[in-house]
Design an enzyme around this catalytic site. Structure first.
Site, short mmCIF file in Angstrom:
data_model
loop_
_atom_site.label_atom_id
_atom_site.label_comp_id
_atom_site.label_asym_id
_atom_site.label_seq_id
_atom_site.Cartn_x
_atom_site.Cartn_y
_atom_site.Cartn_z
N ASN A 7 0.87 -1.17 0.00
CA ASN A 7 0.00 0.00 0.00
C ASN A 7 0.91 1.23 0.00
O ASN A 7 1.45 1.61 1.03
CB ASN A 7 -0.90 -0.04 1.24
CG ASN A 7 -1.89 1.11 1.27
OD1 ASN A 7 -1.82 2.03 0.46
ND2 ASN A 7 -2.80 1.07 2.22
N ARG A 91 -2.56 -2.05 -3.48
CA ARG A 91 -3.75 -1.21 -3.36
C ARG A 91 -3.60 -0.05 -4.35
O ARG A 91 -2.59 0.65 -4.34
CB ARG A 91 -3.85 -0.65 -1.94
CG ARG A 91 -4.97 0.33 -1.83
CD ARG A 91 -5.00 0.99 -0.49
NE ARG A 91 -6.16 1.83 -0.40
CZ ARG A 91 -6.15 3.07 0.09
NH1 ARG A 91 -5.05 3.59 0.55
NH2 ARG A 91 -7.25 3.77 0.14
N HIS A 180 -13.06 2.89 -0.54
CA HIS A 180 -13.07 1.84 0.48
C HIS A 180 -13.68 0.56 -0.08
O HIS A 180 -14.17 -0.29 0.67
CB HIS A 180 -13.93 2.21 1.72
CG HIS A 180 -13.44 3.38 2.52
ND1 HIS A 180 -14.30 4.32 3.04
CD2 HIS A 180 -12.19 3.74 2.90
CE1 HIS A 180 -13.59 5.22 3.70
NE2 HIS A 180 -12.32 4.89 3.63
N ARG A 241 -13.47 15.45 7.04
CA ARG A 241 -14.22 15.79 5.82
C ARG A 241 -15.68 16.07 6.16
O ARG A 241 -16.27 15.37 6.99
CB ARG A 241 -14.17 14.64 4.81
CG ARG A 241 -12.79 14.38 4.22
CD ARG A 241 -12.91 13.40 3.06
NE ARG A 241 -11.61 12.89 2.67
CZ ARG A 241 -11.26 11.60 2.76
NH1 ARG A 241 -12.11 10.69 3.24
NH2 ARG A 241 -10.07 11.22 2.37
N GLU A 385 -8.26 -5.19 4.85
CA GLU A 385 -8.04 -4.86 3.44
C GLU A 385 -6.82 -5.58 2.88
O GLU A 385 -6.81 -5.97 1.71
CB GLU A 385 -7.91 -3.34 3.28
CG GLU A 385 -9.26 -2.65 3.40
CD GLU A 385 -9.19 -1.17 3.68
OE1 GLU A 385 -8.84 -0.80 4.83
OE2 GLU A 385 -9.48 -0.38 2.78
#
Ligand code: ADP
Length: 398
Positions: A7, A91, A180, A241, A385
């Site tokens: 990643n 990823r 995601h 956010r 993940e």
């Protein structure tokens, strides 16, 4: 059969080496300050102490070479040669409209990742650098790209199109992509297995509540809708956010503050969410929880607003699917914050979904947290993940 999962960010990279026979992590680690003075690799082999290597890493190429060296090191290594790595899974944040599944990397795939640079300017260039560095460090090994957007590519037009002039979709591919995706796909699949639901028809809502946060609805593992859009800014209230707002606020704030659209977007991405709502206390729920417990009103409101937004999305997605069989909570907040799960579920009685306070008193493991008579299964399902990327890499290369 070992799979290396990468990643890559612009100045850091995380990795895990996973033995796919029993899906155990052999080693994991992190390179920090790539391209900056003071580069460091922290390598954690399973069952041994972690080791730090401080050596210049001018680019991802040197960083990945150091990872390979650490994996085969006599002292802290876990394999005797890189031949024991079957493939490398990466990823990749944005696959645009090109990919609705993971894919083995070739020149065409690299071109597509490049073509999506303007959709994910912070992430895709770093992801591509990581792939190219692995090609250089381990020539001939298959690399697989696992896209955060792939899951959302299964949405129908009615869910992914914005009500904008259609030409913007045709010309610029302005649509809802969702992010995601690797987590939503993994957790919805695990939820179906764990709750014993029909894999073809199960209606599942996954609430991925981390620093970034999103909700997805899927039927039989196929995405029906998801809350993030063209970018990860849409949808839920997040750490920093804003999630959904009236788009006219942007023009209003630009005029009031004499700032550019870019500066305003920076506020919406980095200074809003629970950080903004709590009047600057923190983007971390542990800090907000502590402040709320001491009676800080803004912290209480931040938590209430967050729970309300998640509950509204769950309601919308239950409507979109005409029902829901299971609702799964995952990621940092979803896995660890029992009070937030309770506050969200307090809105769900009309669905026949009831949380069991005792079963909910848990963190970080697969668990049914609804009452025995709840019509909807409420689940705590830790995401993974890295394992999802490793499984896809194995599926595409074995
Ligand atoms: P990311 O989106 O960066 O991968 P994570 O899924 O790891 O994030 O979630 C990180 C967030 O989880 C933290 O910012 C914090 O708000 C929240 N979190 C972690 N542990 C707890 C806890 N024990 N209680 C409440 N919130 C927590």
């Amino acid at each position: 059969m070992n799979i290396l999962v990468m990643n890559c960010g612009s100045s850091s990279l995380k990795y895990q080496l996973i033995d796919m026979v029993n899906e155990s992590v052999l080693a994991k680690g992190l390179c920090e300050r790539i391209g900056i003075e003071g580069s460091v690799l922290t390598h954690s082999p399973a069952g041994k102490d972690k080791v730090k290597f401080e050596k210049p890493m001018p680019s991802h190429k040197e960083a990945i070479q150091m990872v390979m060296d650490a994996l085969v090191d006599k002292e802290c290594g876990v394999i005797s040669s890189t031949d024991e790595i079957a493939a490398i899974g990466h990823r990749v944040v944005h696959g645009g409209t090109y990919y609705s599944d993971s894919v083995v990397v070739d020149e065409k795939v690299k071109e597509a990742i490049k073509d999506c640079f303007d959709l994910a300017p912070l992430h895709n260039p770093a992801n591509l650098m990581g792939i190219e560095a692995c090609e250089a460090a381990a020539p001939g090994k298959p690399n697989v790209a696992v896209f955060d957007t792939a899951f959302g590519m299964n949405m129908e037009e009615k869910a992914y199109l914005y009500a904008l002039p259609y030409e913007y979709f045709e010309k610029y591919k302005v649509r809802r992509y969702g992010f995601h995706g690797t987590s939503h796909s993994f957790v919805s699949g695990e939820a179906i297995k764990f709750a014993g639901l029909d894999p073809k028809t199960a209606k599942v809502i996954v609430c991925h509540l981390g620093n970034g946060a999103s909700v997805s609805a899927s039927i039989g593992g196929k995405c029906v809708d998801t809350s993030m859009g063209l970018t990860p800014l849409e949808g839920l209230i997040m750490g920093t956010r804003s999630g959904d707002i009236d788009p006219a606020i942007i023009q209003f704030l630009c005029n009031k503050l004499s700032i550019s659209v870019d500066e305003c977007l920076n506020i919406l991405n980095k200074k809003s969410g629970v950080l903004g709502l709590s009047n600057g206390i923190s983007s971390d729920f542990r800090d907000i929880d502590a402040a709320a417990e001491e009676g800080n009103h803004q912290a209480e409101v931040a938590l209430e607003a967050y729970a309300l937004r998640v509950a509204k999305y769950i309601g919308a997605y239950a409507a979109a699917m005409n029902g829901v069989d299971a609702i799964a909570f995952t990621a940092g907040v979803g896995e660890n914050d029992k009070n937030m799960r309770k506050d969200i579920c307090a809105y769900l009685g009309y669905l026949g979904a009831f949380i069991d306070a005792e079963k909910n008193d848990i963190r970080g493991e697969n668990r049914v947290i609804s009452t025995d008579d709840s019509k909807v299964k409420l689940l705590l399902m830790p995401t993974n993940e890295e394992l999802a990327i490793a499984r896809d890499t194995l599926r595409l290369t074995k």
